[in-house]
Design an enzyme around this catalytic site. Structure first.
Site, PDB file in Angstrom:
ATOM      1  N   LYS A   1       0.774  -1.255  -0.133  1.00 40.01           N
ATOM      2  CA  LYS A   1      -0.055  -0.086  -0.056  1.00 40.01           C
ATOM      3  C   LYS A   1       0.793   1.259   0.058  1.00 40.01           C
ATOM      4  O   LYS A   1       0.416   2.276  -0.449  1.00 40.01           O
ATOM      5  CB  LYS A   1      -0.956   0.051   1.455  1.00 40.01           C
ATOM      6  CG  LYS A   1      -2.130  -0.596   0.951  1.00 40.01           C
ATOM      7  CD  LYS A   1      -3.169  -0.405   1.735  1.00 40.01           C
ATOM      8  CE  LYS A   1      -4.643  -1.314   1.597  1.00 40.01           C
ATOM      9  NZ  LYS A   1      -5.599  -0.992   2.596  1.00 40.01           N
TER      10      LYS A   1
ATOM     11  N   LYS B   1      -6.957 -12.709  -7.704  1.00 37.56           N
ATOM     12  CA  LYS B   1      -8.093 -12.859  -7.352  1.00 37.56           C
ATOM     13  C   LYS B   1      -9.398 -11.783  -7.583  1.00 37.56           C
ATOM     14  O   LYS B   1      -8.808 -10.758  -7.773  1.00 37.56           O
ATOM     15  CB  LYS B   1      -7.876 -12.917  -5.608  1.00 37.56           C
ATOM     16  CG  LYS B   1      -7.704 -11.623  -5.101  1.00 37.56           C
ATOM     17  CD  LYS B   1      -8.008 -11.521  -3.498  1.00 37.56           C
ATOM     18  CE  LYS B   1      -8.060 -10.141  -2.872  1.00 37.56           C
ATOM     19  NZ  LYS B   1      -8.110 -10.001  -1.399  1.00 37.56           N
TER      20      LYS B   1
ATOM     21  N   LYS C   1     -12.677  -6.671  -4.812  1.00 37.56           N
ATOM     22  CA  LYS C   1     -13.741  -5.538  -4.797  1.00 37.56           C
ATOM     23  C   LYS C   1     -13.216  -4.123  -4.983  1.00 37.56           C
ATOM     24  O   LYS C   1     -14.150  -3.217  -5.221  1.00 37.56           O
ATOM     25  CB  LYS C   1     -14.229  -5.679  -3.193  1.00 37.56           C
ATOM     26  CG  LYS C   1     -13.387  -5.324  -2.219  1.00 37.56           C
ATOM     27  CD  LYS C   1     -14.362  -5.734  -0.757  1.00 37.56           C
ATOM     28  CE  LYS C   1     -13.430  -5.496   0.347  1.00 37.56           C
ATOM     29  NZ  LYS C   1     -12.656  -4.472   0.948  1.00 37.56           N
TER      30      LYS C   1
END
Ligand code: TRP
Length: 331
Positions: A114, A196, A199
């Site tokens: 991040k 994956k 979202k």
């Protein structure tokens, strides 16, 4: 009720709740509700480590909360609440910060990723975020923490912090175990099936939102990346087809291998249609329930207020014990 094991998990209100979250997380929570004393939180405080637009965040928090209920999380069985409504999370996080080393936090994979992605905003919250997560878990004495594979490291850090504190002050915290869903429950992106289903994917064709309409679901599945050998089989090197088989399997409670047998010899077009139908069928009652909840704001409010009250009562007891051990004067 009293001797059930406790489980805690949280989802950040970022992006939107996808079929991947449903299959990989929420569905296993539905089973857990029967067996454990469960607490599920929309962890809004975690989401501000990156800048959020206030109106959008407010809308998303409510959306996630209603999606939880619509998916079947039952406020009669589990505690459902917003993290920011229970002030003990921030209070315990401060204390645990004093029992966590800079070195440990700098080794966290998610922090490294991040901070690379948001190089202009490497704030202290991003750095200490795993400590807030540890507070989330330890406040409730959770023995089991269902999380995605990417969060395992944070639960391990939580264990280290708990053991360190207990080592000094005696048995204060329950040392939690991560529960990682089986690999078969990991749904991949429809557009990049080696990754994956995320979202936060900027491309909505990569994921299915749990509230997508049937025609949108069908369109997204039809656009899903496959391969050119034309064979429906579950095997290495066929990421796109494997993913669609895993999705179909998850919708119909079959293994991807059994699903593959069902479609042997058929073409991709027909196969995709069947997968799309199965997904639409599974998600339809969730969308209906969600739409009912939208019309029932008072009910939703009563659920999260009640949830916060129950959570707070448990959290308060833990914090009180911690304060006492530390030598703070009791309130
Ligand atoms: N960090 C988790 C994630 O990004 C969310 C989370 C916050 C969480 N607190 C938690 C998960 C406590 C389990 C338990 O997915």
């Amino acid at each position: 009720m009293e001797n059930k094991k406790r489980a805690f998990s949280g989802i950040q209100p970022t992006g939107c709740l996808t079929l991947g979250n449903y299959v990989g997380a929420v569905k296993s929570w539905l089973n857990m509700q029967e067996e454990f004393d469960c607490i599920f939180s929309v962890v809004d405080m975690h989401s501000i480590t990156v800048r959020q637009d206030p109106a959008a965040l407010r809308k998303r928090c409510m959306e996630f909360f209603c999606e939880y209920i619509a998916c079947g999380l039952d406020p009669e069985k589990s505690i459902l609440f917003f993290q920011s409504h229970v002030s003990q999370h921030a209070e315990l996080a401060w204390i645990l910060n004093c029992f966590t080393y800079m070195g440990e936090l700098s080794r966290m994979t998610q922090f490294k990723e991040k901070s690379a992605r948001h190089a202009d905003n490497i704030n202290a919250g991003l750095f200490t975020y795993p400590v807030l997560m540890a507070a989330d878990i330890l406040l409730y004495g959770a023995e089991i923490v269902p999380v995605g594979h990417d969060q395992k490291q944070h639960v391990e850090l939580t264990r280290d912090i708990a053991e360190r504190f207990n080592g000094v002050y005696g048995d204060v915290f329950v040392v939690p175990e991560p529960y990682i869903p089986p690999v078969g429950a990991r749904i991949k992106s429809l557009q990049e099936p080696e990754k994956k289903m995320s979202k936060s994917d900027p491309n909505p064709n990569g994921y299915i939102w749990v509230l997508d309409e049937p025609d949108v679901i069908m369109k997204k599945i039809k656009r899903a990346v496959t391969d050119s050998d034309g064979e429906i089989a579950y095997r290495e090197g066929k990421d796109g087809i494997n993913n669609l088989l895993a999705i179909y399997g998850a919708m119909t409670d079959k293994t991807p291998q059994d699903a593959a047998k069902e479609f042997e010899g058929l073409g991709y077009g027909v196969f995709k249609e069947r997968v799309g139908e199965a997904v639409a069928e599974t998600l339809a009652p969730i969308r209906d329930k969600y739409n009912d909840l939208l019309k029932n704001k008072d009910y939703v409010e009563s659920v999260y207020k009640n949830g916060a009250q129950k959570a707070s009562a448990i959290a308060y007891k833990t914090l009180r014990k911690v304060h006492k051990k530390l030598g703070f004067i009791q309130r």
